[in-house]
Design a protein around this motif. Structure first.
Motif, PDB file in Angstrom:
ATOM      1  N   HIS A   1      38.763 -37.670 -46.720  1.00  0.00           N
ATOM      2  CA  HIS A   1      38.156 -38.906 -47.221  1.00  0.00           C
ATOM      3  C   HIS A   1      36.779 -39.054 -46.567  1.00  0.00           C
ATOM      4  CE1 HIS A   1      37.428 -43.213 -47.613  1.00  0.00           C
ATOM      5  NE2 HIS A   1      38.297 -43.188 -48.617  1.00  0.00           N
ATOM      6  N   PRO A   2      35.782 -39.558 -47.306  1.00  0.00           N
ATOM      7  CA  PRO A   2      34.420 -39.676 -46.749  1.00  0.00           C
ATOM      8  C   PRO A   2      34.337 -40.441 -45.428  1.00  0.00           C
ATOM      9  CG  PRO A   2      34.377 -40.057 -49.112  1.00  0.00           C
ATOM     10  CD  PRO A   2      35.823 -39.937 -48.724  1.00  0.00           C
ATOM     11  N   ARG A   3      35.138 -41.480 -45.252  1.00  0.00           N
ATOM     12  CA  ARG A   3      35.101 -42.218 -43.974  1.00  0.00           C
ATOM     13  C   ARG A   3      35.623 -41.363 -42.832  1.00  0.00           C
ATOM     14  NH1 ARG A   3      36.506 -48.540 -44.103  1.00  0.00           N
ATOM     15  NH2 ARG A   3      36.772 -47.996 -41.923  1.00  0.00           N
ATOM     16  N   ILE A   4      36.651 -40.569 -43.116  1.00  0.00           N
ATOM     17  CA  ILE A   4      37.194 -39.678 -42.085  1.00  0.00           C
ATOM     18  C   ILE A   4      36.163 -38.599 -41.763  1.00  0.00           C
ATOM     19  CG2 ILE A   4      38.993 -37.987 -41.565  1.00  0.00           C
ATOM     20  CD1 ILE A   4      40.888 -39.732 -43.289  1.00  0.00           C
ATOM     21  N   ALA A   5      35.529 -38.059 -42.797  1.00  0.00           N
ATOM     22  CA  ALA A   5      34.499 -37.038 -42.588  1.00  0.00           C
ATOM     23  C   ALA A   5      33.352 -37.589 -41.742  1.00  0.00           C
ATOM     24  CB  ALA A   5      33.981 -36.531 -43.933  1.00  0.00           C
TER      25      ALA A   5
ATOM     26  N   TRP B   1      43.894 -45.642 -41.041  1.00  0.00           N
ATOM     27  CA  TRP B   1      43.313 -46.551 -42.034  1.00  0.00           C
ATOM     28  C   TRP B   1      43.442 -45.941 -43.421  1.00  0.00           C
ATOM     29  CZ3 TRP B   1      39.340 -45.176 -45.286  1.00  0.00           C
ATOM     30  CH2 TRP B   1      38.906 -46.179 -46.144  1.00  0.00           C
ATOM     31  N   GLU B   2      43.092 -44.666 -43.538  1.00  0.00           N
ATOM     32  CA  GLU B   2      43.142 -44.001 -44.846  1.00  0.00           C
ATOM     33  C   GLU B   2      44.575 -43.961 -45.368  1.00  0.00           C
ATOM     34  OE1 GLU B   2      43.539 -40.891 -47.781  1.00  0.00           O
ATOM     35  OE2 GLU B   2      44.279 -40.669 -45.755  1.00  0.00           O
ATOM     36  N   GLN B   3      45.546 -43.699 -44.516  1.00  0.00           N
ATOM     37  CA  GLN B   3      46.947 -43.673 -44.930  1.00  0.00           C
ATOM     38  C   GLN B   3      47.411 -45.057 -45.368  1.00  0.00           C
ATOM     39  OE1 GLN B   3      48.655 -42.014 -41.379  1.00  0.00           O
ATOM     40  NE2 GLN B   3      48.507 -39.916 -42.125  1.00  0.00           N
ATOM     41  N   GLU B   4      47.005 -46.087 -44.654  1.00  0.00           N
ATOM     42  CA  GLU B   4      47.384 -47.451 -45.026  1.00  0.00           C
ATOM     43  C   GLU B   4      46.787 -47.835 -46.372  1.00  0.00           C
ATOM     44  OE1 GLU B   4      46.185 -49.899 -41.739  1.00  0.00           O
ATOM     45  OE2 GLU B   4      47.725 -49.048 -40.420  1.00  0.00           O
ATOM     46  N   VAL B   5      45.549 -47.448 -46.622  1.00  0.00           N
ATOM     47  CA  VAL B   5      44.912 -47.737 -47.906  1.00  0.00           C
ATOM     48  C   VAL B   5      45.662 -47.020 -49.030  1.00  0.00           C
ATOM     49  CG1 VAL B   5      42.828 -47.324 -49.291  1.00  0.00           C
ATOM     50  CG2 VAL B   5      42.636 -48.266 -46.987  1.00  0.00           C
ATOM     51  N   ARG B   6      45.999 -45.760 -48.802  1.00  0.00           N
ATOM     52  CA  ARG B   6      46.737 -44.990 -49.801  1.00  0.00           C
ATOM     53  C   ARG B   6      48.092 -45.632 -50.107  1.00  0.00           C
ATOM     54  NH1 ARG B   6      48.395 -39.571 -48.114  1.00  0.00           N
ATOM     55  NH2 ARG B   6      46.895 -40.009 -46.484  1.00  0.00           N
ATOM     56  N   GLU B   7      48.806 -46.071 -49.075  1.00  0.00           N
ATOM     57  CA  GLU B   7      50.103 -46.719 -49.264  1.00  0.00           C
ATOM     58  C   GLU B   7      49.948 -48.056 -49.989  1.00  0.00           C
ATOM     59  OE1 GLU B   7      52.066 -46.947 -45.472  1.00  0.00           O
ATOM     60  OE2 GLU B   7      52.031 -44.756 -45.252  1.00  0.00           O
ATOM     61  N   ALA B   8      48.906 -48.815 -49.671  1.00  0.00           N
ATOM     62  CA  ALA B   8      48.669 -50.088 -50.346  1.00  0.00           C
ATOM     63  C   ALA B   8      48.351 -49.869 -51.819  1.00  0.00           C
ATOM     64  CB  ALA B   8      47.530 -50.849 -49.669  1.00  0.00           C
ATOM     65  N   GLU B   9      47.564 -48.847 -52.109  1.00  0.00           N
ATOM     66  CA  GLU B   9      47.259 -48.529 -53.508  1.00  0.00           C
ATOM     67  C   GLU B   9      48.523 -48.137 -54.255  1.00  0.00           C
ATOM     68  OE1 GLU B   9      44.299 -45.489 -53.080  1.00  0.00           O
ATOM     69  OE2 GLU B   9      42.650 -46.941 -53.046  1.00  0.00           O
ATOM     70  N   ARG B  10      49.361 -47.356 -53.613  1.00  0.00           N
ATOM     71  CA  ARG B  10      50.624 -46.930 -54.231  1.00  0.00           C
ATOM     72  C   ARG B  10      51.509 -48.147 -54.506  1.00  0.00           C
ATOM     73  NH1 ARG B  10      52.863 -43.227 -50.393  1.00  0.00           N
ATOM     74  NH2 ARG B  10      50.861 -42.251 -50.620  1.00  0.00           N
ATOM     75  N   ALA B  11      51.526 -49.104 -53.601  1.00  0.00           N
ATOM     76  CA  ALA B  11      52.350 -50.300 -53.764  1.00  0.00           C
ATOM     77  C   ALA B  11      51.828 -51.202 -54.873  1.00  0.00           C
ATOM     78  CB  ALA B  11      52.410 -51.074 -52.452  1.00  0.00           C
TER      79      ALA B  11
END
Length: 187
Positions: A120-124, A157-167
């Motif tokens: 993810h760009p923020r992680i990069a 943070w990226e994992q939490e965003v991904r999980e929130a999007e999935r939810a």
């Protein structure tokens, strides 16, 4: 008498279902809940059943890293990266392990390989900042912990965003046009 046995039967059913979870799944759950000793134990059990299971070996490496057993984490994570060079989690925690061990060039190498996997760009961007700090020279233990924590925070943070999007996803099911929201969704 029957009324008393109904709750007991339900409890037995729940216990039976809880026992059905695989050691790997139990390890992942323990890892998420920051029970690292327990996670390591479950991953070790999963590897005893299937020694070639890379996801369990990666989980074991992460648990060992979180416990501060950097040499054990190093050994497990290197095996995963050797077998699956694109395993991002293993590369990430191997980089952090090298960083904690003071092996800055090895940490830099793993972070560069991780960037090649296009995170993810923020992680990069956070990896780029960490690389600048690492390249700047010798790091105190406190700076190593800070760099590692900042990288881990970004990944979480990226994992939490991904999980929130999935939810938040809405599913269309039969018959066509009927919309279903998962039970935890309250529109």
């Amino acid at each position: 008498m029957r009324r008393r046995s109904a709750p007991f039967a339900s409890l037995l059913a729940l216990l039976a279902l809880a026992g059905c979870a695989t050691p790997y799944a139990q390890g992942r759950t323990a890892l998420r809940q920051e029970r690292y000793d327990e996670a390591a134990s479950h991953f070790t059990e999963a590897l005893a059943r299937d020694p070639g299971r890379l996801d369990a070996r990666a989980g074991l490496g992460v648990a060992r890293y979180k416990l501060g057993a950097f040499d054990e984490a190093d050994a497990a994570l290197r095996q995963v990266v050797a077998a699956a060079p694109k395993h991002a989690e293993a590369r990430f925690y191997l980089a952090l392990t090298y960083l904690q061990k003071g092996q800055n060039s090895a940490a830099e190498e793993q972070l560069m390989a991780l960037l090649a996997l296009e995170p993810h760009p923020r992680i990069a961007a956070q990896i780029d900042r960490a690389l600048k700090v690492i390249r700047a020279g010798p790091l105190s233990d406190e700076v190593k912990r800070f760099v590692a924590a900042s990288l881990e925070d970004e990944v979480e943070w990226e994992q939490e965003v991904r999980e929130a999007e999935r939810a938040q996803r809405v599913y269309v099911v039969e018959p066509p046009g009927l919309i279903y929201w998962p039970p935890y969704w309250y529109p």
